[in-house]
Design a protein around this motif. Structure first.
Motif, mmCIF file in Angstrom:
data_model
loop_
_atom_site.group_PDB
_atom_site.id
_atom_site.type_symbol
_atom_site.label_atom_id
_atom_site.label_comp_id
_atom_site.label_asym_id
_atom_site.label_seq_id
_atom_site.Cartn_x
_atom_site.Cartn_y
_atom_site.Cartn_z
ATOM 1 N N THR A 199 -100.906 -30.089 18.219
ATOM 2 C CA THR A 199 -100.679 -31.331 17.481
ATOM 3 C C THR A 199 -100.077 -31.126 16.093
ATOM 4 O O THR A 199 -99.560 -32.077 15.510
ATOM 5 N N LYS A 200 -100.135 -29.926 15.580
ATOM 6 C CA LYS A 200 -99.595 -29.699 14.236
ATOM 7 C C LYS A 200 -98.098 -29.416 14.245
ATOM 8 O O LYS A 200 -97.454 -29.446 13.197
ATOM 9 N N SER A 201 -97.548 -29.102 15.412
ATOM 10 C CA SER A 201 -96.137 -28.733 15.462
ATOM 11 C C SER A 201 -95.513 -29.179 16.783
ATOM 12 O O SER A 201 -95.625 -28.475 17.782
ATOM 13 N N PRO A 202 -94.836 -30.333 16.801
ATOM 14 C CA PRO A 202 -94.190 -30.791 18.030
ATOM 15 C C PRO A 202 -92.996 -29.913 18.402
ATOM 16 O O PRO A 202 -92.423 -29.244 17.546
ATOM 17 N N PHE A 203 -92.632 -29.911 19.667
ATOM 18 C CA PHE A 203 -91.518 -29.099 20.176
ATOM 19 C C PHE A 203 -91.664 -27.649 19.748
ATOM 20 O O PHE A 203 -90.777 -27.050 19.153
ATOM 21 N N TYR A 204 -92.823 -27.096 20.094
ATOM 22 C CA TYR A 204 -93.123 -25.701 19.759
ATOM 23 C C TYR A 204 -92.456 -24.812 20.811
ATOM 24 O O TYR A 204 -93.114 -24.090 21.539
ATOM 25 N N ASN A 205 -91.124 -24.897 20.896
ATOM 26 C CA ASN A 205 -90.402 -24.127 21.900
ATOM 27 C C ASN A 205 -89.062 -23.604 21.384
ATOM 28 O O ASN A 205 -88.864 -22.395 21.296
ATOM 29 N N PHE A 206 -88.151 -24.490 21.015
ATOM 30 C CA PHE A 206 -86.808 -24.027 20.660
ATOM 31 C C PHE A 206 -86.755 -23.042 19.489
ATOM 32 O O PHE A 206 -85.846 -22.204 19.448
ATOM 33 N N PRO A 207 -87.704 -23.068 18.528
ATOM 34 C CA PRO A 207 -87.642 -22.063 17.465
ATOM 35 C C PRO A 207 -87.727 -20.625 17.979
ATOM 36 O O PRO A 207 -87.214 -19.698 17.340
ATOM 37 N N TYR A 208 -88.403 -20.417 19.119
ATOM 38 C CA TYR A 208 -88.475 -19.066 19.692
ATOM 39 C C TYR A 208 -87.087 -18.567 20.079
ATOM 40 O O TYR A 208 -86.687 -17.442 19.746
ATOM 41 N N THR A 209 -86.344 -19.406 20.798
ATOM 42 C CA THR A 209 -84.995 -19.019 21.214
ATOM 43 C C THR A 209 -84.094 -18.859 20.000
ATOM 44 O O THR A 209 -83.287 -17.926 19.925
ATOM 45 N N PHE A 210 -84.234 -19.763 19.041
ATOM 46 C CA PHE A 210 -83.449 -19.705 17.816
ATOM 47 C C PHE A 210 -83.685 -18.374 17.095
ATOM 48 O O PHE A 210 -82.742 -17.664 16.741
ATOM 49 N N GLY A 211 -84.958 -18.039 16.888
ATOM 50 C CA GLY A 211 -85.285 -16.795 16.182
ATOM 51 C C GLY A 211 -84.846 -15.569 16.949
ATOM 52 O O GLY A 211 -84.395 -14.572 16.361
ATOM 53 N N TYR A 212 -84.959 -15.624 18.279
ATOM 54 C CA TYR A 212 -84.567 -14.487 19.118
ATOM 55 C C TYR A 212 -83.067 -14.221 19.012
ATOM 56 O O TYR A 212 -82.634 -13.082 18.774
ATOM 57 N N LEU A 213 -82.259 -15.275 19.156
ATOM 58 C CA LEU A 213 -80.809 -15.107 19.073
ATOM 59 C C LEU A 213 -80.360 -14.723 17.666
ATOM 60 O O LEU A 213 -79.428 -13.933 17.489
ATOM 61 N N LEU A 214 -81.034 -15.280 16.661
ATOM 62 C CA LEU A 214 -80.703 -14.932 15.284
ATOM 63 C C LEU A 214 -80.986 -13.460 15.016
ATOM 64 O O LEU A 214 -80.181 -12.755 14.393
ATOM 65 N N SER A 215 -82.108 -12.969 15.507
ATOM 66 C CA SER A 215 -82.452 -11.560 15.295
ATOM 67 C C SER A 215 -81.465 -10.639 16.019
ATOM 68 O O SER A 215 -81.176 -9.541 15.555
ATOM 69 N N LEU A 216 -80.923 -11.108 17.149
ATOM 70 C CA LEU A 216 -79.911 -10.326 17.861
ATOM 71 C C LEU A 216 -78.650 -10.171 17.012
ATOM 72 O O LEU A 216 -78.039 -9.094 16.963
ATOM 73 N N SER A 217 -78.266 -11.255 16.347
ATOM 74 C CA SER A 217 -77.080 -11.196 15.488
ATOM 75 C C SER A 217 -77.317 -10.281 14.291
ATOM 76 O O SER A 217 -76.423 -9.548 13.865
ATOM 77 N N ILE A 218 -78.536 -10.331 13.751
ATOM 78 C CA ILE A 218 -78.881 -9.429 12.644
ATOM 79 C C ILE A 218 -78.850 -7.990 13.128
ATOM 80 O O ILE A 218 -78.367 -7.082 12.439
ATOM 81 N N TYR A 219 -79.347 -7.765 14.330
ATOM 82 C CA TYR A 219 -79.356 -6.423 14.924
ATOM 83 C C TYR A 219 -77.935 -5.896 15.102
ATOM 84 O O TYR A 219 -77.649 -4.722 14.826
ATOM 85 N N ALA A 220 -77.030 -6.779 15.543
ATOM 86 C CA ALA A 220 -75.627 -6.379 15.704
ATOM 87 C C ALA A 220 -75.027 -5.983 14.356
ATOM 88 O O ALA A 220 -74.280 -5.005 14.252
ATOM 89 N N LYS A 221 -75.355 -6.752 13.308
ATOM 90 C CA LYS A 221 -74.879 -6.428 11.954
ATOM 91 C C LYS A 221 -75.421 -5.091 11.485
ATOM 92 O O LYS A 221 -74.718 -4.287 10.867
ATOM 93 N N ALA A 222 -76.697 -4.848 11.783
ATOM 94 C CA ALA A 222 -77.337 -3.602 11.356
ATOM 95 C C ALA A 222 -76.662 -2.395 12.008
ATOM 96 O O ALA A 222 -76.444 -1.365 11.359
ATOM 97 N N LYS A 223 -76.349 -2.507 13.283
ATOM 98 C CA LYS A 223 -75.699 -1.396 13.986
ATOM 99 C C LYS A 223 -74.283 -1.167 13.451
ATOM 100 O O LYS A 223 -73.802 -0.042 13.397
ATOM 101 N N GLU A 224 -73.663 -2.249 13.022
ATOM 102 C CA GLU A 224 -72.298 -2.160 12.493
ATOM 103 C C GLU A 224 -72.267 -1.514 11.109
ATOM 104 O O GLU A 224 -71.409 -0.681 10.811
ATOM 105 N N LYS A 225 -73.237 -1.874 10.255
ATOM 106 C CA LYS A 225 -73.221 -1.418 8.861
ATOM 107 C C LYS A 225 -74.085 -0.190 8.590
ATOM 108 O O LYS A 225 -73.946 0.454 7.549
ATOM 109 N N GLY A 226 -75.033 0.120 9.475
ATOM 110 C CA GLY A 226 -75.877 1.288 9.271
ATOM 111 C C GLY A 226 -76.926 1.072 8.197
ATOM 112 O O GLY A 226 -77.323 -0.061 7.903
#
Length: 480
Positions: A387-414
């Motif tokens: 009850t404290k947080s409606p639609f407790y779902n899409f933030p998981y996918t959002f955070g997962y895909l965002l972290s993937l992009s950060i990971y790609a940047k990390a591999k690129e820049k070292g």
């Protein structure tokens, strides 16, 4: 006033409070609604948890009937024995059929109360509150889901490949978590600590120092003992800048990844230790970013060091389960919740209709690639009842895909990327997600191309999984 020196650093959060304030009633009315919520709205969620914890599930294992809690029965979905997985699934389905009327009432009353509050406050869009809480625009969410839908076929290919390994024409839902190889590998805790420390230390000096310090000072409570909660978590202590991780370590690769995941949360707390308190509250859409990012570093290191095809396939499967959960399962939850709330506006939604909505959403979410769809997922998925947080779902996918992009940047820049990454974490509580990513990653998250970069990394995992699978046609237990 916001342009004054003393308040300029808090401009974003103060404007956010103002925006939320416009959605509220008078102070007296808000207090009244808040009081009503305790024994009305929030009480339904409390009742849900009490009811769920009281349920006993009878599962037949090796000819012997076992009485289990719901959690114990659900955990059998990862049992190596296919008959045990099926028996558990069927036992749970029988329980849900028996209790579905009670759960339908709880879910309908929670949604009904929420919709009445929205109506009173003049809120028409059911996504307005969760979007505001997660600090993202509606167009950003739509574009993200568009990128996911565009590339779902790759993950259907993975699910079909796993079905083939398990000897099925289509993967049954209760076999999704099944181990695809018989692995007897046990990872001692000391060995796990060394592995995690070694590979995370390669990212940068700040993370290296933090990880070593966390283990040396005993910030991780990992003992495997009776009557201990199975739920891992990380908690930060703002005044000292320290964190503590709580988990049960039993020696599996999942435990090693859980350890890494919780340390990621702790590192996020560490990065924000000098940030003013008012700017430390970051949204759920960013909460899983640091944890998932570190998980990826360690999981990829484990895959690279796998000495047999059997171990490599096991690890790739573990990795791809995460992608499927984020791109397919959570997508199904999101679709279900949207449809349910729209129908709830017209009145009580029956159990038959809830089951139909769940089946339709799962079919779309999984691209029709699952057999024995669990139509009662709406019953045992606690996120629908929070009850404290409606639609407790899409933030998981959002955070997962965002972290993937950060990971790609990390591999690129070292190692040089660590400085940018720390700045990203520090600002995670003081600006919108669109502004945050543009400032520190130079990326526009309202563009589909941004999300496709993360999708591409996951699709490469599918290609590797299929390639390893195709290279062996002998029984997996004999794989070398």
């Amino acid at each position: 006033m916001l342009d004054t020196e003393i308040l300029s650093n808090y401009k974003y959060i103060l404007n956010e409070w103002r925006q939320k304030g416009r959605l509220q009633l008078s102070e007296r009315e808000e207090r009244l609604i808040s009081d009503l919520m305790i024994d009305g709205y929030h009480a339904w969620y409390s009742f849900y948890k009490t009811l769920m914890s009281s349920i006993k599930v009878k599962v037949s294992i090796n000819g012997k009937e076992n009485t289990l809690s719901v959690g114990q029965a659900i955990n059998l979905r990862a049992d190596p024995n296919a008959e045990v997985r099926k028996a558990s699934h069927e036992a749970l389905e029988n329980v849900w059929k028996e209790k579905e009327g009670l759960f339908a009432q709880i879910l309908n009353h929670i949604a009904g109360f929420r919709l009445q509050v929205y109506k009173t406050n003049g809120v028409e869009n059911i996504l307005e509150e969760p979007l505001l809480n997660n600090r993202i625009k509606a167009e950003t969410l739509d574009i993200m889901w568009g990128a996911v839908d565009k590339h779902k076929n790759a993950f259907t290919e993975y699910l079909n490949g796993k079905a083939e390994i398990l000897g099925e024409a289509k993967l049954n839902s209760y076999h999704f978590w099944a181990p695809i190889t018989n692995s007897d590998q046990h990872i001692d805790y000391d060995k796990a600590v060394k592995f995690v420390t070694s590979h995370l230390s390669q990212f940068g000096p700040e993370l290296a120092s933090f990880i070593s310090n966390a283990f040396e000072k005993g910030w991780v409570e990992s003992e495997n003992r009776p009557n201990k909660s199975a739920v891992p978590f990380c908690i930060g202590f703002p005044q000292t800048g320290e964190s503590r991780v709580y988990m049960t370590y039993s020696g599996t690769i999942k435990d090693l990844l859980t350890l890494t995941h919780e340390l990621g949360h702790a590192f996020h707390n560490h990065a924000m230790k000098d940030v003013d308190s008012i700017n430390k509250q970051y949204p759920m859409s960013l909460a899983e970013t640091a944890s998932t990012f570190l998980e990826m570093i360690v999981l990829d290191a484990a895959i690279d060091q796998a000495t047999t095809k059997k171990d490599k396939l096991l690890l790739l499967d573990e990795k791809l389960k995460r992608s499927v959960m984020n791109f397919m399962n959570i997508n199904a939850r999101f679709l279900f919740e949207k449809k349910f709330y729209e129908e709830r506006k017209q009145g009580f939604v029956s159990t038959t209709r809830l089951n139909t909505l769940m089946k339709e959403s799962m079919d779309i979410g999984y691209n029709g690639s699952l057999g024995h769809i669990p139509v009662h997922s709406w019953v045992w998925t606690p996120h629908f009842y929070i009850t404290k947080s409606p639609f407790y779902n899409f933030p998981y996918t959002f955070g997962y895909l965002l972290s993937l992009s950060i990971y790609a940047k990390a591999k690129e820049k070292g190692r040089g990327f660590e400085k940018d990454y720390l700045a990203f974490l520090r600002d995670s509580g003081s600006m919108s997600t669109e502004e945050l990513v543009m400032k520190h990653l130079g990326e526009d998250i309202t563009s589909e191309s941004f999300w496709e970069k993360g999708m591409e990394l996951c699709m490469n995992d599918v290609k590797e999984f299929i390639a390893v699978q195709a290279s062996v046609r002998t029984p997996l237990q004999n794989m070398k």
